[in-house]
Design a protein around this motif. Structure first.
Motif, PDB file in Angstrom:
ATOM      1  N   THR A  10      -4.806   4.727   3.684  1.00 19.80           N
ATOM      2  CA  THR A  10      -3.629   3.989   2.455  1.00 19.80           C
ATOM      3  C   THR A  10      -4.343   4.337   1.574  1.00 19.80           C
ATOM      4  O   THR A  10      -5.352   4.658   1.303  1.00 19.80           O
ATOM      5  N   TYR A  59      -4.457   2.464  -2.465  1.00 19.49           N
ATOM      6  CA  TYR A  59      -3.935   1.400  -3.914  1.00 19.49           C
ATOM      7  C   TYR A  59      -2.703   2.401  -4.956  1.00 19.49           C
ATOM      8  O   TYR A  59      -3.015   3.107  -4.899  1.00 19.49           O
ATOM      9  N   PHE A 103       0.729  -0.982  -0.223  1.00 17.80           N
ATOM     10  CA  PHE A 103      -0.226  -0.470   0.248  1.00 17.80           C
ATOM     11  C   PHE A 103       0.527   1.201  -0.378  1.00 17.80           C
ATOM     12  O   PHE A 103       1.973   1.422   0.296  1.00 17.80           O
TER      13      PHE A 103
END
Length: 488
Positions: A335, A337, A190
């Motif tokens: 986080t 992606y 991540f």
């Protein structure tokens, strides 16, 4: 085989929150051992002194939590003690590797000296270059037998291999088609970011490559935007080569070492490709936003993130557990992606999300051939089956909350179920032609150094492409001859 769409990946990987971590799931009671043919029946008869080195799961020196010991753990010792209590003739000795030695360097030295532990954490991509050294025992015959420590009717009770998720486990096969490691758990990656900094600048997490550039531009006057460039570099390559996937990896499954090697030999995957040139360009565009010492050996990027010197830190799923446990974390973090390369970002992209990095690349336990010489193969295999039974593996994996299980029946925190699904149902790095693990160790390390020289302007793009092409062909020729691959 189920494949995940861009939407599914982005939904699965866009988890936010300082409170996200793997859950310490309760362990169900161990089932009674089942009878099986031969010595490996999980009962009496397991005798000998078994030495193991299990890397991350090696017990900490202290079980007292503190800034220098944020995740104290000793579950492998607990499980080993339970095993010894059930098998009075067996002893399990947990070996500690000196901290000042790199793992592979230590393994090679121990193998050469004949002092290697019987069960050893190692990378499958190291093993694939060591098959002809007769250092490791193929595990396939044992995988085909039942695991006596799994409850009747559960995966593994009839065939040990069935315990493990198929896609990440199949990716562990060597160039000879055999398994040499027991893949116990999984990782994925991540971009961790300082939510407070993003809020102050008025930014949201990027979802595309173009947005990622814009975010870093906006952060530059406030803070170093990004600590380093890690696995995303390979994901950039994968997104640019997506149009060639059906040609190189025609069956659409795991991109095998043979398929990738033949693609190099047949000119389908070379550093002279326009896709590779675009890969160079997009990666180079990211370098100005990194920490000044991004290429320095031993740079502590985690500390930079904790001290709020950088806004973003690309790291693995293990960081969830550490961030949650660290009492010094005094900011909100989230986080995002890997940003998708869209058609607007590059004419070579198809707009699909990057394959998730990760798979069974964390706890990979191999059995050294010393185990045969010492006559304790039955004991070593039985212990591996005991540890990988869900009721035991679940306790070990959950204790630190740093990895995802590669064993069916082991629970995971609801917040991380989607990433687990992405890794176990989608191909991920197993299907990536551009992932470094698809070539030999020697060439892989040299190519990484060339990429670094290119990013530092030590060599030009043309020079880098020429040097990388030589290494790709060198590897392909060696592997084709050694393994008898048919690249016609």
């Amino acid at each position: 085989m189920k494949k995940l769409s861009r939407r599914s990946f982005l939904q699965s990987m866009s988890m936010a929150g300082a409170g996200v971590a793997l859950a310490a799931c309760a362990a169900p009671a161990a089932p009674a051992a089942q009878e099986s043919d031969g010595e490996m029946d999980g009962g009496d008869g397991m005798t000998g002194n078994l030495q193991i080195w299990v890397q991350h799961y090696t017990p900490t020196e202290s079980m007292e939590q503190g800034p220098n010991n944020p995740l104290p753990h000793n579950m492998i010792q607990v499980i080993s003690d339970e095993y010894m209590a059930d098998h009075p003739g067996a002893t399990v000795e947990i070996i500690r590797k000196p901290d000042n030695l790199a793992s592979h360097e230590w393994i090679v030295t121990q193998q050469a000296g004949g002092t290697i532990p019987h069960i050893v954490w190692t990378h499958s991509f190291w093993v694939q270059d060591e098959i002809d050294k007769n250092w490791w025992i193929p595990l396939d015959p044992f995988f085909e037998q039942p695991n006596p420590y799994v409850a009747a009717g559960d995966p593994g009770s009839e065939r040990w291999l069935d315990q493990f998720y198929e896609i990440p486990t199949e990716a562990k096969r060597g160039p000879d088609g055999k398994h040499y490691v027991v893949p116990i758990d999984l990782v994925t990656t991540f971009f961790f970011f300082n939510q407070n900094v993003f809020d102050e600048v008025g930014l949201s997490a990027p979802s595309t490559y173009g947005e990622w550039i814009e975010v870093q531009e906006a952060l530059q006057d406030t803070i170093i935007p990004n600590a380093r460039l890690a696995w995303y570099q390979s994901q950039v390559g994968a997104m640019l080569y997506a149009k060639k996937d059906d040609i190189i990896n025609a069956d659409g499954g795991v991109a095998s070492l043979e398929e990738v090697g033949c693609a190099m030999k047949n000119g389908l995957y070379t550093a002279s490709d326009p896709e590779y040139g675009e890969w160079f360009r997009l990666v180079k565009q990211l370098i100005p936003y990194l920490a000044p010492d991004w290429a320095a050996e031993g740079a502590d990027f985690n500390r930079k993130f904790l001290q709020k010197d950088v806004a973003v830190y690309e790291d693995g799923s293990w960081r969830f557990g550490y961030l949650k446990a660290d009492p010094l974390v005094d900011f909100e973090w989230s986080t995002f992606y890997a940003p998708t390369i869209t058609e607007a970002d590059s004419p070579y992209a198809i707009g699909e999300a990057a394959p998730p990095i990760g798979g069974a690349t964390a706890a990979q336990w191999a059995m050294a051939t010393k185990t045969e010489r010492d006559g304790i193969v039955p004991l070593a295999v039985d212990f591996l089956r005991y540890v990988t039974a869900p009721q035991n593996a679940g306790r070990m994996i959950a204790e630190t909350g740093t990895f995802l299980p590669n064993i069916k029946g082991v629970d995971v925190n609801p917040d991380l179920r989607e990433p687990l699904r992405a890794i176990t149902e989608g191909l991920g790095e197993a299907g990536m032609v551009t992932y470094p693990d698809k070539i030999g160790t020697e060439q892989r390390e040299k190519i990484a150094a060339i990429w670094t020289d290119f990013k530092l302007d030590v060599v030009t793009q043309d020079e880098a492409a020429e040097q990388i092409n030589e290494l790709l062909l060198e590897y392909a020729d060696e592997a084709i001859e050694k393994n008898g691959w048919d690249c016609s």
